[in-house]
Design a protein around this motif. Structure first.
Motif, PDB file in Angstrom:
ATOM      1  N   PRO A  41       2.810  24.366  20.643  1.00  0.00           N
ATOM      2  CA  PRO A  41       2.696  23.820  19.280  1.00  0.00           C
ATOM      3  C   PRO A  41       3.555  24.017  18.181  1.00  0.00           C
ATOM      4  N   VAL A  42       4.859  24.593  18.556  1.00  0.00           N
ATOM      5  CA  VAL A  42       6.115  24.738  17.590  1.00  0.00           C
ATOM      6  C   VAL A  42       6.757  23.486  18.162  1.00  0.00           C
ATOM      7  N   ARG A 113      12.989  30.692  16.418  1.00  0.00           N
ATOM      8  CA  ARG A 113      12.841  29.209  17.259  1.00  0.00           C
ATOM      9  C   ARG A 113      12.102  28.676  16.282  1.00  0.00           C
ATOM     10  N   TRP A 114      11.391  28.960  15.740  1.00  0.00           N
ATOM     11  CA  TRP A 114      10.232  27.811  14.789  1.00  0.00           C
ATOM     12  C   TRP A 114      11.367  27.311  13.772  1.00  0.00           C
ATOM     13  N   GLY A 121      10.848  25.133   8.320  1.00  0.00           N
ATOM     14  CA  GLY A 121      11.544  26.264   8.868  1.00  0.00           C
ATOM     15  C   GLY A 121      13.118  26.148   8.930  1.00  0.00           C
ATOM     16  N   ARG A 122      13.551  24.757   8.917  1.00  0.00           N
ATOM     17  CA  ARG A 122      14.955  24.567   9.004  1.00  0.00           C
ATOM     18  C   ARG A 122      15.607  25.236   7.282  1.00  0.00           C
ATOM     19  N   ALA A 123      14.599  24.824   6.418  1.00  0.00           N
ATOM     20  CA  ALA A 123      14.998  25.223   4.905  1.00  0.00           C
ATOM     21  C   ALA A 123      15.090  26.843   4.845  1.00  0.00           C
ATOM     22  N   TYR A 124      13.899  27.492   5.677  1.00  0.00           N
ATOM     23  CA  TYR A 124      13.898  28.686   5.546  1.00  0.00           C
ATOM     24  C   TYR A 124      15.086  29.285   6.364  1.00  0.00           C
ATOM     25  N   PRO A 157       0.166  26.159   7.391  1.00  0.00           N
ATOM     26  CA  PRO A 157      -1.027  26.078   8.362  1.00  0.00           C
ATOM     27  C   PRO A 157      -0.892  24.818   9.181  1.00  0.00           C
ATOM     28  N   HIS A 158      -0.099  24.035   9.172  1.00  0.00           N
ATOM     29  CA  HIS A 158      -0.105  22.681  10.196  1.00  0.00           C
ATOM     30  C   HIS A 158       1.149  22.369  10.327  1.00  0.00           C
ATOM     31  N   SER A 159       1.099  21.480  11.296  1.00  0.00           N
ATOM     32  CA  SER A 159       2.520  20.569  11.916  1.00  0.00           C
ATOM     33  C   SER A 159       3.678  21.744  12.074  1.00  0.00           C
ATOM     34  N   SER A 160       3.585  22.360  13.202  1.00  0.00           N
ATOM     35  CA  SER A 160       4.212  23.379  13.691  1.00  0.00           C
ATOM     36  C   SER A 160       4.528  24.609  12.888  1.00  0.00           C
ATOM     37  N   PRO A 161       3.162  25.353  12.793  1.00  0.00           N
ATOM     38  CA  PRO A 161       3.186  26.670  12.372  1.00  0.00           C
ATOM     39  C   PRO A 161       3.973  27.644  12.839  1.00  0.00           C
ATOM     40  N   ALA A 162       4.316  28.662  12.343  1.00  0.00           N
ATOM     41  CA  ALA A 162       5.172  29.586  12.816  1.00  0.00           C
ATOM     42  C   ALA A 162       4.470  30.620  13.578  1.00  0.00           C
ATOM     43  N   PHE A 163       4.016  30.098  15.003  1.00  0.00           N
ATOM     44  CA  PHE A 163       3.264  30.979  15.679  1.00  0.00           C
ATOM     45  C   PHE A 163       3.975  32.043  16.372  1.00  0.00           C
ATOM     46  N   ILE A 164       3.448  33.086  16.527  1.00  0.00           N
ATOM     47  CA  ILE A 164       4.319  34.328  16.934  1.00  0.00           C
ATOM     48  C   ILE A 164       3.927  34.305  19.029  1.00  0.00           C
TER      49      ILE A 164
END
Length: 526
Positions: A41-42, A113-114, A121-124, A157-164
């Motif tokens: 899901p990432v 990875r996310w 995520g890329r901005a972060y 919450p959506h579209s590739s959330p930062a799942f651990i």
């Protein structure tokens, strides 16, 4: 002797229906909108992959119904006075499904990875200098510069959330999907039961410790009330609805509009709006090859198609279930203005002006290949409408039907449209997933690193970065308006309006939550 010997067998026979009924009551059976093609899901932005992710994984932060970040796996966070060091403390007792503890190192690897895969995520990731920890329960994020919306990023919450996930999985190559599903969420993925095109199964993870409090969107107490969740893949939507009516399944994730009358009057089935923010229908252009590497032709398409034509097909013509939105952001998001009122559909219904406008674009008759997900009730009609409208407008159209999984693979091709590539495909995006400049994947200008279609704009990325860094509301509003105006000029993607999808479930279920996907927690049978 024979009669006596048969008594235990008779008792076992009588017990089987009760046992089967007990197992059935302990199992939640859902018919998802499409088959689960990608498990990661990432890696995948597909709605069905995100929904799968919320069964198996958890996030450090979630969001409430007002889209505010709330601690989830985290107890909380603190930030240094200069805004460059964030400390996030994990809740006590978090464990992965392989019974290993969740550590700060797992979180660091997962975020890293996310941040290579996701738009936000890329901005972060560009702001992150390094990670470290004072102990296994404290993750420290050292930044190169302040990043005020850090919690919004890791809690999206959506579209590739930062799942651990465990560090050993998160360290895998970011350009390859993870196939081993080990998370710390409320359900374990049962890999040995996966039957592609038929069954996806999950078992309750007894080691999961929900937060205290009521659940709200992706935050709060995620209580798993079922021992088992089964996704029954039923490609034919009428068959799925019939199974719901007969009690063979408990829940149909996305109820097609033309089938709603079949269940609307049933006392055994409840029908509800699934997401109060709605779902945006989107036409995506391929910017890497002709003919839609030409912005004038993209603007032409925006001027000739009409949103009600698309919205009517997915709602059965019920105007109460859809909303026109002449904007590049969802009109259901507070503060979004319809800046495209003069641009959308400005040539529709005027063949003479349409023909003249097409000549001015420089279009030379190149083939327009529309790849269409014929197995998706919400997407399949969109390709048909676009093909019809563009043919009428004078374009050379080739509509190619395929299943959603094949489309996901085909859209990665950058070959010319008439050599196995593509020109247009359609998708849907929950409103919450594209609510602001950094989240809105449909207009981000990341080029080769971005969403297939590969729109590239240094100006869009500059505006996005400035919006992220802005702390004053007035400045954020100005920058969002500038990004919006640029998107209307370049037309990276074309919004086709917002509809409010319906979900249907058996009346003996309670606790079904609204949101961008169907969450498995809080639901119970009564």
């Amino acid at each position: 002797m024979l009669a006596a010997a048969s008594l235990p067998l008779a008792g076992a026979t009588l017990a089987r229906p009760a046992l089967a009924q007990s197992r059935r009551a302990a199992t939640l059976r859902l018919v998802p909108s499409t088959d689960l093609v990608s498990l990661d899901p990432v890696f995948s932005t597909a709605l069905v992959a995100v929904q799968h992710g919320y069964h198996v994984f958890d996030t450090l932060y979630g969001v409430d119904a007002k889209m505010r970040p709330q601690p989830q796996m985290a107890e909380g966070a603190s930030v240094s006075d200069d805004g460059r060091v964030w400390s996030i403390r994990l809740r006590e007792g978090l464990r992965f499904h392989d019974n290993t503890p969740v550590r700060a190192a797992d979180c660091a690897a997962s975020l890293e990875r996310w941040s290579r895969r996701d738009t936000f995520g890329r901005a972060y990731g560009a702001a992150v200098d390094r990670y470290d920890s004072s102990d296994d329960r404290v993750l420290r994020i050292h930044l190169k510069r302040p990043f005020p919306r850090l919690l919004d990023a890791i809690g999206k919450p959506h579209s590739s959330p930062a799942f651990i996930m465990p560090e050993r999985l998160a360290r895998a190559a970011p350009d390859q999907p993870v196939t081993e599903m080990v998370g710390s969420g409320p359900y374990r993925f049962l890999a040995d039961e996966l039957d592609s095109g038929n069954l996806v199964a999950y078992a309750r993870f007894d080691g999961y410790k929900p937060r205290a409090g009521a659940p709200e969107w992706t935050s709060g107490g995620k209580v798993a009330n079922f021992e088992r969740v089964e996704w029954r893949i039923i490609a034919d939507k009428a068959t799925g609805v019939a199974a719901l009516q007969q009690g063979e399944v408990d829940w149909v994730e996305n109820l097609p509009a033309d089938l709603e009358p079949l269940v609307a009057r049933s006392r055994q089935v409840k029908v509800e709006n699934a997401d109060p923010l709605g779902t945006e229908l989107v036409m995506r252009f391929n910017h890497s090859v002709a003919p839609f590497n030409n912005p004038a032709l993209r603007r032409f398409v925006m001027a000739v198609v009409q949103q009600p034509d698309y919205l009517a097909t997915v709602t059965g013509g019920n105007s109460q279930d859809w909303r026109e939105c002449k904007a590049m952001f969802p009109c259901t998001i507070p503060g979004v203005e319809e800046l495209g009122r003069e641009d959308f559909s400005s040539l529709a219904g005027d063949p003479a002006r349409m023909a003249e406008a097409l000549k001015r674009t420089g279009y030379a008759g190149e083939k327009v290949v529309i790849i269409n997900a014929a197995d998706s009730a919400a997407i399949a009609p969109l390709g048909l409408v676009t093909a019809d409208r563009l043919r009428r407008a004078g374009l050379n159209v080739d509509l190619q039907d395929m299943d959603w999984g094949t489309l996901l693979q085909r859209r990665l091709s950058k070959a010319p449209a008439d050599q196995g590539g593509w020109s247009i495909y359609h998708s849907t995006w929950p409103g919450i997933a594209i609510a602001n400049p950094v989240l809105n994947t449909t207009i981000r200008g990341e080029g080769a690193a971005g969403w297939p279609g590969w729109y590239e704009s240094a100006e869009m990325e500059r505006l996005t970065a400035e919006w992220l860094s802005a702390t004053a509301d007035a400045e954020r509003e100005r920058l969002m308006r500038e990004a919006h105006a640029l998107a209307l000029r370049d037309v990276p993607s074309l919004p086709l309006g917002i509809y409010f999808p319906k979900t249907a479930y058996r009346a003996d279920l309670q606790g079904v939550l609204g949101g961008s996907v169907r969450y498995p927690w809080n639901v119970r049978r009564v």
